[in-house]
Write an enzyme that holds these catalytic residues in place. Structure first.
Site, mmCIF file in Angstrom:
data_model
loop_
_atom_site.group_PDB
_atom_site.id
_atom_site.type_symbol
_atom_site.label_atom_id
_atom_site.label_comp_id
_atom_site.label_asym_id
_atom_site.label_seq_id
_atom_site.Cartn_x
_atom_site.Cartn_y
_atom_site.Cartn_z
ATOM 1 N N SER A 1 10.355 10.420 -29.190
ATOM 2 C CA SER A 1 9.488 9.525 -28.431
ATOM 3 C C SER A 1 8.754 10.260 -27.327
ATOM 4 O O SER A 1 9.281 11.222 -26.764
ATOM 5 C CB SER A 1 10.316 8.416 -27.786
ATOM 6 N N GLU B 1 -8.635 -17.043 -35.366
ATOM 7 C CA GLU B 1 -7.515 -17.113 -34.438
ATOM 8 C C GLU B 1 -7.765 -16.142 -33.277
ATOM 9 O O GLU B 1 -8.494 -15.163 -33.410
ATOM 10 C CB GLU B 1 -6.221 -16.755 -35.160
ATOM 11 N N LYS C 1 18.656 -1.985 -23.184
ATOM 12 C CA LYS C 1 17.390 -2.344 -22.569
ATOM 13 C C LYS C 1 16.548 -3.191 -23.525
ATOM 14 O O LYS C 1 15.897 -4.155 -23.111
ATOM 15 C CB LYS C 1 16.632 -1.062 -22.189
ATOM 16 N N ASP C 2 16.563 -2.837 -24.806
ATOM 17 C CA ASP C 2 15.809 -3.630 -25.780
ATOM 18 C C ASP C 2 16.416 -5.020 -25.957
ATOM 19 O O ASP C 2 15.695 -5.982 -26.218
ATOM 20 C CB ASP C 2 15.751 -2.900 -27.128
ATOM 21 N N HIS D 1 10.535 10.104 -35.428
ATOM 22 C CA HIS D 1 11.756 10.875 -35.193
ATOM 23 C C HIS D 1 11.532 12.371 -35.352
ATOM 24 O O HIS D 1 12.432 13.151 -35.049
ATOM 25 C CB HIS D 1 12.879 10.392 -36.121
#
Lengths: 278, 426, 191
Positions: free
Chosen positions: B223, B291, B247-248, B219
């Site tokens: 972004s 894994e 959108k998320d 912040h």
């Protein structure tokens, strides 16, 4: 400064790798690793189709009961089933009285810490399958999870049970004869040749040897192939008893998510309406 | 920092005004992920993975805390208690499969997030700190995932613990004492299992704390975006809520469809069958693999097969494996191209895609048995991996001629106006 | 720049017909509700995993051999991980229990209500005080039986009589009688 360091680090790792790759390539060409007998003759499991396969799979309860019968009459001599409790057998379609009767046939050891004695009691539905005392060659694994603990799962079990072969004259798909190609790989005494087993020689003698070895209550003809399929299906159930519930829960969840995601998409488009570029 | 045009939190209800005076938590959320956070308007779907990673962390913490109510960290019963969860605990099978596949989902999402950062130059100034914290989160995730995999005390759990702690044994002089200290014994046993359980419970909360630092650091400059051009004006941004929450939300739905399909219909597809065999210290599985999310790094570890400059191969492999991640810490200073986004860096873009393929090849080799031709392929792929970060990026960033950048984010979205295109050189 | 670019709230972006607004609000409400329904259904497994698991529910019955208990003696056994008291009453204790007027009790029950017909010398109760769950004294040799000759709870002083009925102290109810049956003269099956 940081760039000089990075170039040096890059050069160091690159040269070390080139050195390893070069030496590896030389030895790979000069002394190629001979192909092992396992690499040439180990077979992948034969295809086996069970009703529990796939995202719509359900258990065939008749088949599970037959498989349980094969397990009880054949496998249980040597193999335990410790993660399964008698009460779980209700899922095979047995009613409460039948479960009680099956459990009561078992002898469950109960250790008394005060006296140090082990007393054998008839089993109750709450009890798990008891340990199996085995004194022979090899170490028979517990079968509760075997269908999830082997590559190929139930198909592997089915292939192993029906895959015993006479090693003399055994040929693979390419037509190579095992004992001609690897004369030293003759199965030792006390072991049994089975191309589906990882190292080809298994301590377990063929357990299902003749048609009619068990007599099915439902009248199904007990061929070796049928018994092997049934017990594989049963062991799939012991390994994944919640498979049906998992599939039955999964579809509504996916359906709901598709619906909710469609709504979310519409909400997203509505919010962004008027913002060019999206 | 925030942009001067950021919406201000204005509580209307008296209770909210009262709360805002005493504990401005709603204001904090409003400014962090609400309408008070202006975000570039041109973020594409690759920018969904940050929020998804946060969702994965929450899935893991919630299912993990619940599983810990039933799991017993004792070598005698750990395996049985896992099966107890699978068979007897109400919905236990769902919780365990959600947790096991949740780890895989978390890594899928985070790999997308990291490669998004690689491509769009998210590590570049002024965002170095976000990147450094991100690499730290990844290291913590790796440690947490490794220790979690040990807990069911199956064959792969046991031998994974043995092999990974064995890496520390490669350190000259102090290696073996360190390995013994890590395990609290000479081989993995009760002491190791108990501490792994304790740390596996603790570390996710540490990760959560570091994630908050990650978002805090985000912040400050705000972004980044696919053009790599900084926000210049209000029309370059939209408020996080409702634009990116919507959108998320859609991205989350798509993610959950894939994740739930794995959990319900193929829960063991990414696991290894041997981990359904209880741990046996007397017998090693035929083919030990970690894994899938560790495969690229495992391939790098195994690629060093020869001693070099008197350094034993084992130590080289361990050094290389750790360096392959630690090099990310240097990334902001290795790549000093003034242009952020890969869209405007034609040479960089080619090498970026080569890296993607390279890491996929490393992953494939890491999951394959240690025999030819996989060894030599992984050696070549590992060579490119190190060359990419240590050699290619510094050189490309010096000699590359970038494409012209758009003047602003608004221009890139709505088309060019007469404000003209500025040259990328600074 | 176009004018759509500066509008950062969709509610203000351009003129909207009433239908458009209604449709938009409907989508928002539907999407948010779907998210709510999803979140609520996730709670089902998270909450029900804390309920007793299948193996715990299966531990539902206990068989006891009571052949060696003499009148005046009592034993403690385990039923569903809790103590259960099996007490063989003496004729005197039976008489004492029957002498109490039922109506005068806090939890009015007669000895007949609390034992099986024809087996009223066998008093089988949970060994869990109905006040706050302590185990009352009075089963072992020489333990305090309280002033009514039954059981005495040391935690907060509840006193039970020879039919294990509450007579004094804070407990609200008589000691609970679990479901049980005699499978033979010497074996009782609890649960």
């Amino acid at each position: 400064m940081i760039r000089i360091f990075s170039l040096l680090a890059g050069a160091f790792f690159s040269l070390a790798l080139l050195w390893s790759a070069g030496k590896g390539a030389v030895s790979y060409i000069s002394e190629p690793t001979p192909k092992t007998v396992e690499a040439s003759f180990h077979e992948h499991p034969k295809p086996l189709h069970l009703s529990s396969d796939g995202p719509f799979g359900t258990f065939d309860r008749q088949q599970l009961q037959r498989g349980f019968q094969v397990y009880s009459e054949v496998c249980a001599t040597c193999h335990a089933l410790k993660h399964v409790a008698y009460r779980d057998l209700a899922a095979l379609g047995y009613n409460e009285a039948e479960v009680k009767a099956i459990a009561a046939k078992a002898q469950i050891p109960a250790y008394n810490p005060a006296t140090g004695e082990v007393k054998m009691n008839p089993g109750q539905p709450k009890d798990h399958f008891p340990p199996v005392v085995y004194g022979g060659a090899g170490s028979p694994p517990d079968l509760s999870l075997v269908a999830k603990a082997r590559h190929g799962g139930p198909a592997y079990i089915y292939s192993l049970l029906t895959g015993y072969a006479d090693q003399a004259g055994y040929k693979n798909e390419k037509g190579e004869e095992l004992l001609k190609k690897f004369p030293e790989a003759k199965t030792p005494d006390g072991l049994f040749f089975n191309p589906y087993f990882a190292n080809l020689n298994i301590a377990m003698p063929a357990p299902l040897v003749s048609d009619g070895q068990v007599t099915y209550a439902d009248g199904t003809k007990a061929t070796v192939d049928q018994m092997a399929q049934d017990v594989s299906a049963f062991l799939m159930w012991t390994a994944e008893p919640k498979l049906e519930k998992r599939n039955q829960t999964g579809w509504p969840v996916i359906g709901f998510l598709l619906f909710a995601t469609a709504l979310a998409y519409m909400a997203y488009r509505t919010v962004w309406a008027g913002k060019k570029g999206h | 920092m925030s942009f001067p045009w950021a919406n201000e939190y204005k509580p209307s209800h008296p209770a909210m005004v009262w709360l805002d005076e005493k504990l401005p938590l709603p204001r904090f959320v409003f400014n962090a992920v609400g309408a008070g956070y202006p975000v570039p308007r041109n973020l594409n779907y690759m920018y969904n993975f940050g929020v998804l990673a946060g969702v994965c962390l929450m899935i893991q913490i919630i299912t993990g805390v619940v599983l810990a109510m039933h799991y017993a960290a004792n070598t005698g019963v750990a395996f049985d208690s896992t099966e107890h969860i699978m068979r007897d605990v109400n919905w236990g099978w769902l919780l365990r499969y959600a947790h096991a596949n949740g780890a895989s989902a978390f890594f899928v999402v985070v790999y997308f997030h990291i490669f998004r950062g690689f491509f769009y130059g998210s590590y570049k100034a002024p965002r170095e700190m976000i990147w450094l914290i991100g690499v730290l989160i990844f290291l913590l995730m790796m440690a947490t995932a490794f220790m979690g995999y040990v807990l069911p005390w199956g064959q792969m759990s046991y031998w994974g613990a043995k092999v990974i702690t064995g890496l520390f044994g490669a350190i000259p002089l102090v290696g073996e004492p360190i390995q013994t200290w890590l395990l609290g014994g000479f081989a993995p046993d009760q002491a190791a299992l108990n501490r792994f359980f304790s740390l596996h419970f603790l570390l996710p909360f540490v990760i959560l704390g570091v994630v908050i630092l990650h978002i805090w650091a985000l912040h400050i400059p705000g972004s980044t975006n696919p053009t790599g051009v900084e926000v210049k004006q209000e029309s370059d941004t939209v408020p996080f809520h409702p634009y990116y929450t919507a959108k998320d939300g859609f991205g989350l739905g798509v993610f959950l469809i894939f994740y739930c399909a794995m959990v319900f219909f193929a829960p063991n597809a990414l696991g290894h069958p041997d981990n359904y065999i209880p741990a046996n210290p007397m017998q090693t599985p035929a083919h030990i693999v970690p894994e899938w999310y560790f495969w690229p790094f495992y391939a790098i570890l195994r690629a060093f097969t020869q001693d070099f400059l008197f350094i034993p191969a084992k130590l080289l492999g361990v050094l290389a494996m750790f360096s392959s991640i630690l090099v990310w810490f240097l990334l902001p200073w290795l790549d000093n191209s003034p242009v952020r986004s890969g869209h405007f860096r034609p040479t960089f873009k080619k090498f970026f895609w080569l890296l993607v393929v390279d890491v996929a090849v490393l992953g494939y080799c890491g999951g394959s048995p240690a025999e030819e031709p996989y060894v030599i392929i992984s050696q070549i792929a590992a060579l490119y991996y190190f060359a990419h970060f240590f050699i290619v990026l510094p050189i490309v960033s010096m000699i590359e001629k970038p494409l012209p950048l758009p003047f602003s984010i608004t221009e890139s979205v709505l088309g060019k106006d007469d404000a003209a295109t500025v040259a990328p050189a600074e | 720049m176009t004018d759509t670019a500066v509008a950062d709230n969709p509610a203000q972006s351009g003129p909207e017909s009433g239908d458009g607004v209604r449709r938009r609000d409907f989508i928002y409400v539907a999407a948010t509700s779907a998210a709510g329904v999803g979140a609520a259904s996730v709670l089902i497994p998270l909450v029900s995993q804390m309920a007793p698991s299948a193996d715990v529910l299966a531990e539902s019955s206990t068989e006891l051999d009571i052949g060696s208990i003499q009148p005046g003696q009592a034993i403690k056994a385990v039923f569903r991980k809790q103590p259960v008291f099996v007490r063989r009453l003496t004729p005197k204790e039976i008489a004492e229990a029957k002498a109490v007027p039922v109506d005068s009790l806090r939890d009015p029950q007669s000895l007949e209500d609390r034992t099986k017909k024809g087996k009223e010398e066998w008093l089988i109760t949970m060994g869990v005080c109905t006040h706050l769950g302590c185990v009352p004294l009075g089963t072992g040799e020489g333990e305090v039986k309280g002033e009514f000759g039954g059981y005495f709870c040391p935690c907060h002083g509840s006193v039970y009589d020879t039919a294990a009925r509450i007579r004094k102290g804070p407990a609200p109810k008589n000691l609970e009688v679990p479901p049980y049956e005699f499978t033979s003269d010497t074996v009782v099956k609890i649960g």
